[in-house]
Design a protein around this motif. Structure first.
Motif, PDB file in Angstrom:
ATOM      1  N   ARG A  19      97.687  64.558  37.043  1.00 30.03           N
ATOM      2  CA  ARG A  19      97.723  63.392  36.167  1.00 30.03           C
ATOM      3  C   ARG A  19      98.828  63.536  35.129  1.00 30.03           C
ATOM      4  N   THR A  20      99.638  62.507  34.999  1.00 29.40           N
ATOM      5  CA  THR A  20     100.719  62.502  34.012  1.00 29.40           C
ATOM      6  C   THR A  20     100.757  61.153  33.325  1.00 29.40           C
ATOM      7  N   ALA A 122      95.936  64.451  20.034  1.00 31.19           N
ATOM      8  CA  ALA A 122      95.681  65.632  20.850  1.00 31.19           C
ATOM      9  C   ALA A 122      94.242  65.519  21.339  1.00 31.19           C
ATOM     10  N   TYR A 123      94.029  65.844  22.585  1.00 29.40           N
ATOM     11  CA  TYR A 123      92.710  65.734  23.202  1.00 29.40           C
ATOM     12  C   TYR A 123      92.262  67.110  23.666  1.00 29.40           C
ATOM     13  N   SER A 132      90.728  72.662  28.335  1.00 32.29           N
ATOM     14  CA  SER A 132      92.141  72.348  28.171  1.00 32.29           C
ATOM     15  C   SER A 132      92.325  71.499  26.928  1.00 32.29           C
ATOM     16  N   VAL A 133      93.556  71.459  26.467  1.00 35.88           N
ATOM     17  CA  VAL A 133      93.928  70.638  25.312  1.00 35.88           C
ATOM     18  C   VAL A 133      95.340  70.136  25.568  1.00 35.88           C
ATOM     19  N   ALA A 138      94.725  61.718  30.285  1.00 39.78           N
ATOM     20  CA  ALA A 138      94.363  61.788  31.706  1.00 39.78           C
ATOM     21  C   ALA A 138      94.358  63.225  32.219  1.00 39.78           C
ATOM     22  N   ALA A 139      95.333  64.033  31.805  1.00 39.56           N
ATOM     23  CA  ALA A 139      95.400  65.425  32.252  1.00 39.56           C
ATOM     24  C   ALA A 139      94.241  66.233  31.689  1.00 39.56           C
TER      25      ALA A 139
END
Length: 160
Positions: A19-20, A122-123, A132-133, A138-139
């Motif tokens: 995903r990008t 930032a997710y 992950s962060v 989507a990624a």
């Protein structure tokens, strides 16, 4: 082409995520720590929104605009990296519309600094063992458990 750039850090995978954002391709960071995948996805060539800096024990990436650090506009990210290495960093004095990812080599720890207004998001997410962060929702969501974080939602609602 586009002007968006992203950073993604995964604590389990050693391959790029499918995903990008806007079809920007992920590129693995050279010499990542064992067990950690760090990648960047750039927009058009020479995109000014992705910066990197190194100092002893630290590697920094920023997505967004860096204006000043400690009131000086010269080499903002480099000076922040140097201050982190010397233990005298003052992230509150960073004037930016950006998110900064700072990898601390010795502690194998990621620090994420977001500007006061949260202009670049930032997710964080992922199932246990697949955390992950990153800046591309989507990624980060790819490794998610697909269940709501009720503690996080409750905390946000209590804050609002």
């Amino acid at each position: 082409m586009n002007g968006f750039s992203d950073v993604h850090v995964s604590f389990s995978a050693d391959v790029a995520h499918a995903r990008t954002r806007l079809a920007n391709r992920w590129s693995a960071v050279v010499d990542p720590p064992p067990g950690v995948w760090i990648g960047t996805a750039r927009g058009h060539a020479g995109s000014p929104v992705l910066h990197t800096a190194d100092s002893p024990g630290w590697r920094l990436w920023s997505v967004g605009d860096l204006h000043t650090y400690r009131g000086d506009a010269a080499d903002v990210l480099g000076r922040l990296a140097a201050d982190l290495a010397h233990g005298v960093a003052e992230p509150g004095l960073l004037d930016a519309h950006a998110v900064v990812f700072a990898w601390e080599h010795g502690a194998r720890r990621l620090h994420v600094l977001v500007d006061r207004m949260g202009t670049v998001h930032a997710y964080a997410g992922g199932a246990p063992g697949h955390r992950s962060v990153g800046t591309c929702f989507a990624a980060v969501a790819d490794g998610s458990t697909q269940t709501p974080d009720w503690v996080g939602i409750t905390g946000f609602c209590g804050f609002a």
